[in-house]
Write a protein that holds these residues in place. Structure first.
Motif, PDB file in Angstrom:
ATOM      1  N   ARG A  61     113.038  -4.093  50.581  1.00 20.37           N
ATOM      2  CA  ARG A  61     113.504  -2.306  49.806  1.00 20.37           C
ATOM      3  C   ARG A  61     114.917  -1.839  49.713  1.00 20.37           C
ATOM      4  O   ARG A  61     115.489  -0.999  48.651  1.00 20.37           O
ATOM      5  CB  ARG A  61     112.688  -1.320  50.183  1.00 20.37           C
ATOM      6  N   MET A  62     115.735  -1.280  51.942  1.00 18.46           N
ATOM      7  CA  MET A  62     116.756  -1.105  51.363  1.00 18.46           C
ATOM      8  C   MET A  62     118.102  -1.423  50.954  1.00 18.46           C
ATOM      9  O   MET A  62     118.962  -0.876  50.655  1.00 18.46           O
ATOM     10  CB  MET A  62     116.988  -0.947  52.680  1.00 18.46           C
ATOM     11  N   GLU A  63     117.816  -3.024  50.685  1.00 16.32           N
ATOM     12  CA  GLU A  63     119.192  -3.772  50.363  1.00 16.32           C
ATOM     13  C   GLU A  63     119.395  -3.776  49.028  1.00 16.32           C
ATOM     14  O   GLU A  63     120.281  -3.708  48.103  1.00 16.32           O
ATOM     15  CB  GLU A  63     118.952  -4.363  51.092  1.00 16.32           C
ATOM     16  N   SER A  64     118.186  -3.362  48.363  1.00 13.68           N
ATOM     17  CA  SER A  64     117.703  -3.354  46.867  1.00 13.68           C
ATOM     18  C   SER A  64     118.283  -1.758  46.552  1.00 13.68           C
ATOM     19  O   SER A  64     119.034  -1.847  45.488  1.00 13.68           O
ATOM     20  CB  SER A  64     116.461  -3.386  46.650  1.00 13.68           C
ATOM     21  N   VAL A  65     118.215  -0.679  47.577  1.00 13.90           N
ATOM     22  CA  VAL A  65     118.817   0.276  46.982  1.00 13.90           C
ATOM     23  C   VAL A  65     120.218   0.588  46.895  1.00 13.90           C
ATOM     24  O   VAL A  65     120.346   0.518  46.248  1.00 13.90           O
ATOM     25  CB  VAL A  65     117.933   1.545  47.584  1.00 13.90           C
TER      26      VAL A  65
ATOM     27  N   GLY B 133     118.309   8.348  39.923  1.00 14.44           N
ATOM     28  CA  GLY B 133     117.171   7.476  39.535  1.00 14.44           C
ATOM     29  C   GLY B 133     117.611   6.155  39.494  1.00 14.44           C
ATOM     30  O   GLY B 133     116.749   5.193  39.940  1.00 14.44           O
ATOM     31  N   SER B 134     119.237   5.632  40.226  1.00  8.24           N
ATOM     32  CA  SER B 134     119.342   4.645  40.182  1.00  8.24           C
ATOM     33  C   SER B 134     119.003   3.798  41.779  1.00  8.24           C
ATOM     34  O   SER B 134     118.618   2.967  42.284  1.00  8.24           O
ATOM     35  CB  SER B 134     120.551   3.928  40.506  1.00  8.24           C
ATOM     36  N   ALA B 135     118.199   5.503  42.632  1.00  6.08           N
ATOM     37  CA  ALA B 135     118.044   4.917  43.529  1.00  6.08           C
ATOM     38  C   ALA B 135     116.967   4.347  43.780  1.00  6.08           C
ATOM     39  O   ALA B 135     115.737   3.242  44.082  1.00  6.08           O
ATOM     40  CB  ALA B 135     118.424   5.980  44.813  1.00  6.08           C
ATOM     41  N   PHE B 136     115.708   4.695  42.908  1.00  7.04           N
ATOM     42  CA  PHE B 136     114.071   4.282  42.689  1.00  7.04           C
ATOM     43  C   PHE B 136     114.150   3.753  41.953  1.00  7.04           C
ATOM     44  O   PHE B 136     113.331   2.655  41.601  1.00  7.04           O
ATOM     45  CB  PHE B 136     113.610   5.536  41.574  1.00  7.04           C
ATOM     46  N   VAL B 137     115.535   2.917  40.848  1.00  4.18           N
ATOM     47  CA  VAL B 137     115.014   1.439  40.026  1.00  4.18           C
ATOM     48  C   VAL B 137     115.399   0.646  41.392  1.00  4.18           C
ATOM     49  O   VAL B 137     115.178  -0.663  41.137  1.00  4.18           O
ATOM     50  CB  VAL B 137     116.996   1.476  39.325  1.00  4.18           C
ATOM     51  N   GLY B 138     116.261   1.019  42.480  1.00  6.89           N
ATOM     52  CA  GLY B 138     116.659  -0.445  43.321  1.00  6.89           C
ATOM     53  C   GLY B 138     115.170  -0.701  44.029  1.00  6.89           C
ATOM     54  O   GLY B 138     115.274  -2.038  44.543  1.00  6.89           O
ATOM     55  N   LEU B 139     114.689   0.525  44.591  1.00  7.02           N
ATOM     56  CA  LEU B 139     113.240   0.347  45.247  1.00  7.02           C
ATOM     57  C   LEU B 139     111.591  -0.435  44.290  1.00  7.02           C
ATOM     58  O   LEU B 139     111.417  -1.415  44.418  1.00  7.02           O
ATOM     59  CB  LEU B 139     112.637   1.840  45.329  1.00  7.02           C
ATOM     60  N   PHE B 140     112.072   0.019  43.083  1.00  9.68           N
ATOM     61  CA  PHE B 140     111.296  -0.449  41.736  1.00  9.68           C
ATOM     62  C   PHE B 140     111.727  -2.166  41.580  1.00  9.68           C
ATOM     63  O   PHE B 140     110.614  -3.129  42.280  1.00  9.68           O
ATOM     64  CB  PHE B 140     111.298  -0.293  40.572  1.00  9.68           C
ATOM     65  N   ALA B 141     112.599  -2.550  42.145  1.00 11.23           N
ATOM     66  CA  ALA B 141     112.972  -3.727  41.926  1.00 11.23           C
ATOM     67  C   ALA B 141     112.644  -4.746  43.042  1.00 11.23           C
ATOM     68  O   ALA B 141     112.945  -5.902  42.953  1.00 11.23           O
ATOM     69  CB  ALA B 141     115.039  -4.257  41.596  1.00 11.23           C
ATOM     70  N   ALA B 142     112.694  -3.604  44.163  1.00 15.72           N
ATOM     71  CA  ALA B 142     112.936  -4.474  45.266  1.00 15.72           C
ATOM     72  C   ALA B 142     110.682  -5.191  46.028  1.00 15.72           C
ATOM     73  O   ALA B 142     110.474  -5.844  46.775  1.00 15.72           O
ATOM     74  CB  ALA B 142     113.357  -4.030  46.537  1.00 15.72           C
ATOM     75  N   LEU B 143     110.090  -3.561  44.899  1.00 15.24           N
ATOM     76  CA  LEU B 143     108.143  -4.612  45.003  1.00 15.24           C
ATOM     77  C   LEU B 143     108.478  -5.473  45.286  1.00 15.24           C
ATOM     78  O   LEU B 143     107.876  -6.258  46.249  1.00 15.24           O
ATOM     79  CB  LEU B 143     108.562  -3.369  44.306  1.00 15.24           C
ATOM     80  N   VAL B 144     108.425  -6.510  44.673  1.00 13.28           N
ATOM     81  CA  VAL B 144     108.109  -7.585  44.247  1.00 13.28           C
ATOM     82  C   VAL B 144     108.174  -8.888  45.369  1.00 13.28           C
ATOM     83  O   VAL B 144     107.910  -9.478  45.741  1.00 13.28           O
ATOM     84  CB  VAL B 144     108.191  -8.729  43.056  1.00 13.28           C
ATOM     85  N   PRO B 145     109.648  -8.664  45.621  1.00 10.16           N
ATOM     86  CA  PRO B 145     110.504  -9.273  46.477  1.00 10.16           C
ATOM     87  C   PRO B 145     109.988  -9.658  47.864  1.00 10.16           C
ATOM     88  O   PRO B 145     109.810 -10.161  48.922  1.00 10.16           O
ATOM     89  CB  PRO B 145     111.564  -9.214  46.144  1.00 10.16           C
TER      90      PRO B 145
END
Length: 854
Positions: A776-780, A826-838
């Motif tokens: 998740r941190m990597e995605s953020v 909001g981009s940080a939350f986008v990163g968190l969202f994008a990382a949920l499934v992976p």
């Protein structure tokens, strides 16, 4: 055949990993096809309407135009003499006069406007036999006297009108009331116009101001007579200043007036689809780059057993071809659904489009398929070329070894050159002396800086990611450091993933800065220049009866009339200018404080005097005391003395030429004097609140006009720009969604690529919770990297664009920090969202199986 089989095997073996890329292609193709189907359907709707409403031959005044109304607000008309001549023409079966006007407002018994809310016109006219081509009376009967009216069924349904209800029509010639005696239903789709019919004498008297006049004559050809032959006969018989058109010519003219508006919608939406495609390219490049990296050992074995570079290259491109084809086919189907959704949305906004007219041209799916496949194959070319360069010795190395750990110096140098050239172009645009010249350089600067940032992305990733990590990740200890190193492991991949998000957010930031600066500039200009307390305007010019109601309002120190006239100006240098002149009362000099470079503005309202703008004066060498020849349309020619030159470094009335209403009345006959397009009022000292309420009360009968004080005006300006920006943000959302899919795909493939590594980390003590947090941190970090680049780039574009706006009088630069900060967070939350499934999938890995993975 072997290459094809290998490609098919690899495609279906990795279909899950390609799914998000396919969705990106699907969305982009769907938006393109949806736009084409939607605009084609609208064109079909209007084409059917225009085709069915046009008579065989139409006769109208020579200067009549479908998209314009004469300056006096009353439609141009023909006499009964012209109608009698047409009736006697050889080949005419029948002819009748029609009356039509769009310069009306129709209100119901509750004083509510029954016109369309979508921007479509309100059309008032007489009921003729030609109307039976497009409508049928489904309730009641046609109007038969001065107190009867008929409305279309769509308007009746929307505004809950029924037979017996009273309607009041407000026109330039006065108000009149009538009761509904009939309802007519369109046989074809009505795009949203409100139509009200009266009997012929009533329509002539109240819409044209005189009986025995018609806005056009509809002629029907006798049997065996073609439209072209009938037109020739009519032209020969009339032999005067008339416009004679066949049904096809009339429909084409109407279609042309609508077509220009439709083209703006079409190409604007296709532009946003293009942005989504551009973002999708990064997703596809990343997908195939990572798949090639993961299959390095496999490709090396293929090379070792005899596969050539070309075969490996073609194998990857065939996979891309399959991906593009599948995504495009689904996208074409989804595009039709999007078009239907847009039609429903337009219906909610007041424009009716029927699915019966849904138009899917043969070229639409072809365009979608070709575009989707070509873009996908081109995006996969570089990864395919890289795959072809894999050595047979790669079979001896571990799979998943990154093909390129650091960006090449050549790429870095090229990126710096492009970025530098783009920055120089932006600087040149900001230094331009003309907005038209600077806009071209601005466009070049935007393109070059965007490409430069994309090319230099891997180099920037190493710098920016470290900076973000120092602020956000170091507090999480070893897990944070692992996330940072994972993001830095392949700068090219991180740069491409961040670039996809960067493009959408750069446009958001740029438009936010421009919109906010426009509002701030206009607000500043209003505070500085507008001295009037109240501004009165509406969707149509102010009718005389409303003007009188304003002038009779108590508590007003003065009321200013403001009229715009068609006129041709000829300066001493002999050059002509056809942009017209503005006539106003002398009090307008106080209502709008325009600085002058020469003379005094109040003197321009003297007898036979005028003012010009500084740009006009400079272009034509005009100074105070010179005389300009002004040929008023519909009136006489005057020689007016220049009494003032106004400064054009303003946004309000920039370039306007003023004269007094008294001077205008001297040269323009009363019948040709235009209505006020806007009026201003000043309250007596200490009476502003009471006068504001009184004005609203006085104009209550005329709902199309609004009374605004300066606070109202500023808020409405802000709301209008806000609505426009929200619409643009909505269209940009597609590109941002595709960019988010890119982050998800990059992380998902990265997890697969690091399967063995994840297993080893889990074996030495990394918990599932820590693993998920690391991903998740990597995605953020990747999302914030893209956001930081995009917002910074967009603010630079917006600031440069504002410099050009300053040349048009909008001189205040305003950075909307709440929006910028909100988008960044909001981009940080986008990163968190994008990382949920992976992250979830990584956490479920079996440790032993992961370690054993090759």
């Amino acid at each position: 055949m072997t290459v094809l089989k290998t490609s098919l095997r690899n495609f279906f073996a990795h279909k899950g990993r390609m799914a998000l890329s396919a969705i990106a292609v699907l969305l982009s193709v769907a938006f393109v096809c949806g736009t084409l189907v939607f605009t084609d359907t609208m064109n079909t709707t209007f084409d059917k309407l225009f085709a069915v409403t046009a008579s065989d031959v139409t006769v109208s005044p020579k200067d009549a135009k479908t998209d314009q109304t004469p300056q006096n607000g009353v439609p141009l008309s023909l006499s009964t003499v012209a109608l009698d001549r047409v009736k006697s023409v050889d080949g005419v079966k029948s002819a009748e006069g029609a009356v039509s006007s769009t310069q009306v407002t129709v209100v119901d018994g509750d004083n509510d406007n029954v016109g369309a809310t979508s921007g479509a016109p309100t059309i008032a006219g007489n009921w003729t036999s030609n109307d039976l081509r497009s409508m049928e009376i489904t309730s009641g009967h046609a109007p038969r006297g001065p107190t009867e009216a008929m409305v279309d069924a769509d308007t009746a349904d929307k505004h809950h009108l029924k037979i017996g209800d009273e309607l009041r029509t407000i026109a330039q010639t006065g108000d009149f009331t009538a009761r509904i005696v009939g309802i007519a239903t369109f046989k074809v789709t009505n795009p949203g116009a409100a139509v009200v019919y009266f009997d012929t004498p009533t329509a002539q008297r109240h819409l044209l101001g005189a009986t025995g006049r018609y806005t056009q004559i509809n002629a029907t050809a006798a049997a065996g007579v073609s439209d072209a032959q009938l037109k020739r006969n009519v032209v020969q018989a009339l032999a005067g200043p008339y416009k004679v058109q066949t049904a096809k010519e009339n429909a084409d003219e109407n279609r042309k007036s609508v077509g220009s508006f439709m083209d703006v919608i079409k190409y604007a939406m296709l532009g946003f689809a293009g942005i989504a495609f551009l973002v999708g390219i990064f997703l596809i490049i990343n997908t195939f780059s990572m798949l090639v990296a993961q299959r390095t050992r496999e490709i090396g074995l293929m090379r070792a057993i005899g596969s050539s570079r070309g075969q490996v290259n073609r194998s990857v491109l065939i996979e891309a071809l399959l991906l593009g084809f599948v995504g495009s086919v689904l996208g074409v189907a989804a595009g039709v659904g999007i078009a239907v959704g847009l039609m429903k949305l337009m219906g909610a906004a007041g424009m009716d489009l029927s699915t019966r007219d849904l138009t899917v041209k043969a070229t639409t799916p072809v365009v979608g398929l070709v575009l989707g496949v070509v873009v996908t194959v081109l995006a996969a070319y570089l990864p395919a070329r890289r795959a072809g360069k894999v050595s047979p010795m790669a079979a001896l190395r571990d799979a998943g070894t990154p093909a390129d750990v650091r960006s090449g110096w050549i790429r870095a140098l090229l990126g710096l050159v492009l970025t530098g050239a783009g920055a120089a172009s932006l600087y040149a645009a900001a230094s331009a002396h003309k907005a038209s010249d600077g806009s071209l350089v601005l466009g070049l600067g935007i393109v070059l800086t965007l490409i430069g940032f994309v090319v230099i992305g891997p180099l920037l990733a190493g710098i920016v990611v470290r900076a973000i990590s120092a602020v956000l990740l170091r507090a999480f200890g070893p897990v944070g450091r692992l996330a940072e190193r994972n993001a830095l492991r392949n700068p090219r991949r991180t740069g491409a993933t961040g670039a996809a998000l960067m493009i959408g957010l750069a446009l958001v930031a740029c438009l936010s800065v421009v919109g906010s600066s426009m509002v701030a500039s206009a607000t500043s200009e209003l505070d500085k220049s507008v001295g009037a307390d109240f501004i009165i305007e509406g969707n149509q010019p102010i009718v005389p009866q409303a003007e009188k109601a304003i002038e009779r309002t108590p508590g007003l120190a003065h009321v200013t009339r403001y009229k715009m006239l068609d006129a041709t100006l000829t300066s001493a240098d002999g050059k002509r200018d056809t942009s017209g002149i503005t006539a106003a009362d002398p009090s307008y000099a106080d209502d709008l404080r325009r600085p002058t470079t020469e003379g005094t503005l109040k003197n321009a309202y003297g007898t036979d005097a005028m003012s010009v703008g500084s740009d006009y004066a400079k272009k034509h060498g005009v100074h105070v005391g010179d005389r300009i020849t002004v040929a008023f349309k519909g009136g006489r020619t005057a020689r007016l003395k220049v009494a003032a030159v106004t400064d054009d470094s303003t946004a309000i009335d920039q370039g306007a030429r003023y004269t007094s209403i008294a001077t205008m009345e001297k040269y323009v006959p009363k019948s040709q004097i235009p209505p006020n397009v806007i009026m201003f009022a000043k309250a007596d000292d200490g009476q502003a609140k009471q006068a504001y309420a009184s004005l609203k009360t006085a104009l209550k009968k005329y709902p199309t006009y609004q009374v605004r004080n300066q606070t109202d005006y500023k808020q409405e300006l802000k709301d209008q720009i806000g609505q426009l920006l929200n619409m643009v943000y909505g269209l940009l959302a597609l590109a941002i969604i595709v960019a988010i899919l890119g982050v998800v795909n990059t992380l998902a493939l990265s997890v697969v690529e690091r399967t063995r590594e994840i297993g080893l980390m889990r074996a030495i003590g990394l918990s599932r919770r820590q693993l998920r947090r690391m991903i998740r941190m990597e995605s953020v970090v990747i999302a914030l990297f893209g956001a930081l680049l995009g917002l910074g780039l967009g603010m630079g574009w917006g600031a440069t664009a504002q410099k050009l706006l300053a040349l048009e009088g909008l001189g205040v630069l305003d950075i909307p920090w709440p929006t910028i900060i909100g988008v960044f967070v909001g981009s940080a939350f986008v990163g968190l969202f994008a990382a949920l499934v992976p992250a979830f999938r990584a956490g479920r890995m079996n440790v032993l199986n992961a370690i054993a993975t090759e």
